[in-house]
Structure formats: structure tokens, C-alpha cells
Write a protein that holds these residues in place. Structure first.
Motif, PDB file in Angstrom:
ATOM      1  N   VAL A  62       0.819  -1.234  -0.091  1.00 37.51           N
ATOM      2  CA  VAL A  62       0.020   0.161  -0.138  1.00 37.51           C
ATOM      3  C   VAL A  62       0.900   1.201   0.109  1.00 37.51           C
ATOM      4  N   ALA A  63       0.603   2.096  -0.832  1.00 37.23           N
ATOM      5  CA  ALA A  63       1.245   3.521  -1.215  1.00 37.23           C
ATOM      6  C   ALA A  63       0.306   4.387  -0.192  1.00 37.23           C
ATOM      7  N   VAL A  64       1.114   5.028   0.987  1.00 33.91           N
ATOM      8  CA  VAL A  64       0.323   6.008   1.756  1.00 33.91           C
ATOM      9  C   VAL A  64       1.117   7.442   1.461  1.00 33.91           C
ATOM     10  N   PRO A  88      -4.777   7.538  -0.108  1.00 29.51           N
ATOM     11  CA  PRO A  88      -4.247   8.852  -0.890  1.00 29.51           C
ATOM     12  C   PRO A  88      -4.126   9.907   0.304  1.00 29.51           C
ATOM     13  N   CYS A  89      -2.906  10.519   0.371  1.00 31.68           N
ATOM     14  CA  CYS A  89      -2.530  11.777   1.234  1.00 31.68           C
ATOM     15  C   CYS A  89      -1.996  12.648   0.605  1.00 31.68           C
ATOM     16  N   GLY A  90      -2.059  12.961  -0.779  1.00 32.68           N
ATOM     17  CA  GLY A  90      -1.320  13.942  -1.560  1.00 32.68           C
ATOM     18  C   GLY A  90      -2.225  15.005  -1.775  1.00 32.68           C
ATOM     19  N   MET A 100     -12.333   5.997  -7.635  1.00 36.18           N
ATOM     20  CA  MET A 100     -13.393   6.287  -6.755  1.00 36.18           C
ATOM     21  C   MET A 100     -12.951   5.743  -5.343  1.00 36.18           C
ATOM     22  N   LEU A 101     -11.657   5.808  -4.697  1.00 37.27           N
ATOM     23  CA  LEU A 101     -11.470   5.430  -3.632  1.00 37.27           C
ATOM     24  C   LEU A 101     -11.566   6.528  -2.793  1.00 37.27           C
ATOM     25  N   PRO A 102     -12.145   6.422  -1.276  1.00 40.75           N
ATOM     26  CA  PRO A 102     -12.387   7.648  -0.512  1.00 40.75           C
ATOM     27  C   PRO A 102     -11.139   8.055  -0.079  1.00 40.75           C
ATOM     28  N   ILE A 103     -11.192   9.361  -0.108  1.00 37.36           N
ATOM     29  CA  ILE A 103     -10.226  10.515  -0.094  1.00 37.36           C
ATOM     30  C   ILE A 103     -10.301  10.811   1.638  1.00 37.36           C
ATOM     31  N   ASN A 104     -10.040   9.821   2.308  1.00 39.29           N
ATOM     32  CA  ASN A 104      -9.961   9.851   3.660  1.00 39.29           C
ATOM     33  C   ASN A 104      -9.405   8.426   4.285  1.00 39.29           C
ATOM     34  N   ILE A 105      -8.367   8.611   5.306  1.00 38.62           N
ATOM     35  CA  ILE A 105      -7.698   7.458   5.625  1.00 38.62           C
ATOM     36  C   ILE A 105      -8.536   6.057   6.031  1.00 38.62           C
ATOM     37  N   MET A 347      -8.391  24.625   3.065  1.00 40.40           N
ATOM     38  CA  MET A 347      -9.627  23.470   3.188  1.00 40.40           C
ATOM     39  C   MET A 347      -8.732  22.228   3.436  1.00 40.40           C
ATOM     40  N   LYS A 348      -9.489  21.387   3.990  1.00 41.81           N
ATOM     41  CA  LYS A 348      -9.019  19.813   3.918  1.00 41.81           C
ATOM     42  C   LYS A 348      -9.670  19.331   2.905  1.00 41.81           C
ATOM     43  N   LEU A 349      -8.971  18.241   2.238  1.00 41.05           N
ATOM     44  CA  LEU A 349      -9.266  17.614   1.204  1.00 41.05           C
ATOM     45  C   LEU A 349      -9.604  16.019   1.448  1.00 41.05           C
TER      46      LEU A 349
END
Length: 349
Positions: A62-64, A88-90, A100-105, A347-349
């Protein structure tokens, strides 16, 4: 028991990575998965870790991090049995958004825990694997500006686009698509897309698929300041392919010839490259953990997308009110500065 390695880039993007270990314990089922967490220490380290994990028989790596970290991990897993996962943390998260992956951990970890894996396509440009997009022209130029900016986040990217877009000079290109040669043309940019977007809801190739064995080639004609707002709106509204300024093609093997050597990008990372570039499609060459419930029909615009739409709509209003070219430029530049100074951009994404 299956094994998962999480490769964390502690400096990518803008979010806090300190919560990653506790979130993994919370969302990954320890009865199914044996987890390992590794942290990158330098550029290219993610690829080294991923390659070793694949050789050791890990089921998922997994790429974090951001798109650059995803590319580093993914290129070490091509043509192997090990699947790529993404948290996704970029700044843009282009590949994650396309999938369509959630953009939250927590949401992204739930998808990984579900373990749905598909074989997807990837491309190679001038020897560099890419999984989302690559290209030359304005987007590569901006990728270099962004890399040199010294600070991350969507605001930095938007600021560079707005400041540089009106003065960028288009270049001359020639395309050879699966052996068919097109006439030379001038273009603002030439983008080759495996996935649909750059990131943050900016759709450069709305119809692109990672399963069709084809790369989407998108050419944007040079445009003037009066046409810029509509191009921006189309980019954010998934309607770029319907614009008269856009030419779209599909191919497996692509040769791009340009007047001069210069910068290109692959998944947002800039690199110098020669005048002639070879791009190829590799069908089903990488396994990825995907969202089985992804439904693009129900996709909602994110905050950056909404802000872009508001910005370009107001630019259109300025365009209609100002007919003198000099005043027009000053008016739009003034609006740009006001927009960039608004607190709404924090803002937070």
C-alpha cells in the motif's frame, strides 16, 4: 494469513501521517492480514521497499502518500503477483480519485481490508511507467513549477496555473498513433491518459478507462484569454472532450515528435526528455485493490472543483463586462489575487 506492507511517505501531501498506525489497527482485520509499516527516507526509497516486499511474497503493498509515492510503489509492482493499494494523502490524488477510492484514511483502509483486486492497465513514456497521466506542454511546465515551489497543496498548483497560463507559449508537435502519422500542429499541451484526471476533479480525459487496453491522447489547441474560462470549466465539469479546442485520440503505441527537447511529466513528476518520445500501453499489467462499490454516476464535486467552477464563472462575467483587452487582463488578474487571498482556500481535502 495474507501479508500487507504499508509504505508511508512522511513528507508527501498535507495530511498528518502520525495517525496511520492506529488507523491500520482499527480498520485492517488482524485475523486476515499480517501488517507491516515502513517509512520512506529519500526519493526512490518507496520503490526499493515495494520491490523487496514483492520478492518476499507480500500479497498487497500500500502506498500511503501522494501521486508521486503511488507511482514509486506501483512501478515496482508491475508484472508481479503483488497488488497495489492506495491510501491517498497527496495534493491531487489523481489515480485514487479515478478509482473512486475514499479521500480519507479510514475509508481507504476499509477498501484495502475488503481485498477486491483487479488487473489494470499502465503506460510507459520514455522508459518511465505511469498509471494516471503523462504529457508535455503546459501541464509538464506547471508540474516543474509546482515541484520547485517549495510548498504543497492545491492552492500552490492553482496559483501556478493562473499566473503562468496566460503567458505560456504553445509548441509544435507531430503524433504517430499505432503507425498512423498526423499532420504537425501547435498545441497548448499534449496529454496521454491511462486514467481520467490529473487530480482534484480536473478531468483531462473524461472517457479514459484503465481496463480497455488503450491510452487516451488529448490535444488542447492554443487559446486566448477570452477562451480560457470555458476551457477551465470544461476541465472541471468532465466536458473537455466536447470542446472545439480539444482533439481526442486513442492508441496503444504513440510517438510524439516535438521541435525541442524539454520537460515532460509522468503522474505529475517532471523530468527532462528528448525531442522524440515513445509511449506504450501495457494491458492488465498491474494488480490494484479497487473499490467494488464505485459508482461514477453518483460522484459529487469536491471543494476544489466547486471553487474552480465559481472562479471561472466569475471570470466569464468579467469577460462580458470588459471589452478593452488591457483592462480585461488587469480585471482578471485582480480577481485572481482576490480569489487566492480568500480564506475559503484553507481547506482539507
Amino acid at each position: 494469513m495474507k501479508r500487507i506492507a504499508f509504505i508511508v511517505n512522511p513528507v508527501s501531501g498535507t495530511c498528518n501521517k502520525d495517525v496511520i498506525p492506529s488507523m491500520i489497527k482499527q480498520h485492517i482485520d488482524g485475523n486476515i492480514y499480517d501488517t507491516t509499516i515502513c517509512y520512506t527516507q529519500y526519493a526512490g526509497h518507496a520503490s526499493e521497499i515495494a520491490s523487496n516486499c514483492s520478492k518476499e511474497g507480500y500479497d498487497i503493498v500500500v502506498a500511503v502518500g501522494g501521486d508521486g509515492t503511488v507511482n514509486e510503489v506501483a512501478r515496482a509492482l508491475i508484472d508481479t503477483p503483488t497488488a497495489l493499494g492506495i491510501v491517498p494523502c497527496g495534493s491531487g490524488n489523481g489515480l485514487a480519485r479515478h478509482l473512486m477510492l475514499p479521500i480519507n484514511i479510514g475509508g481507504a483502509l476499509d477498501i484495502i481490508n475488503g481485498g477486491t483486486i483487479h488487473a489494470l492497465d499502465y503506460g510507459v513514456i520514455d522508459g518511465h511507467p505511469f498509471f494516471c497521466t503523462c504529457g508535455m506542454g503546459f501541464d509538464a511546465f506547471i508540474s516543474r513549477k509546482f515541484a520547485e515551489a517549495g510548498r504543497r497543496g492545491p492552492l500552490t498548483y492553482i496559483e501556478n496555473v493562473l499566473k503562468e497560463g496566460l503567458k505560456y507559449k504553445s509548441e509544435t508537435y507531430k503524433l504517430i498513433l499505432d503507425g498512423k502519422e498526423l499532420e504537425p500542429f501547435k498545441a497548448f499541451l499534449v496529454s496521454i491518459a491511462n486514467a481520467s484526471q490529473y487530480g482534484n476533479g480536473a478531468y483531462i480525459a473524461p472517457q479514459a478507462s484503465m481496463r480497455d487496453g488503450l491510452l487516451d491522447v488529448v490535444v488542447i489547441d492554443p487559446f486566448d484569454i477570452l477562451e480560457a474560462p470555458q476551457v477551465g470549466i470544461d476541465l472541471m465539469n468532465k466536458t473537455l472532450n466536447k470542446s472545439s479546442k480539444i482533439h481526442c485520440y486513442r492508441a496503444k503505441e504513440i510517438i510524439v515528435q516535438r521541435t525541442n527537447a524539454g520537460v515532460i511529466h509522468y503522474d505529475g513528476d517532471p523530468v527532462d526528455a528528448p525531442e522524440e518520445l515513445h509511449i506504450s500501453m501495457h494491458h492488465g499489467g498491474i494488480s490494484m485493490v479497487v473499490n467494488p462499490l464505485a459508482d461514477k454516476r453518483n460522484r459529487k464535486p469536491n471543494l476544489v472543483q466547486n471553487a474552480f467552477n465559481t472562479f471561472f464563472n466569475e471570470m466569464n462575467a468579467v469577460r462580458e463586462e470588459v471589452t478593452n483587452p488591457t483592462k480585461h487582463v488587469k480585471a482578471i488578474n485582480g480577481f485572481i489575487q482576490n480569489t487566492l487571498n480568500k480564506k475559503d482556500w484553507d481547506m482539507k481535502l
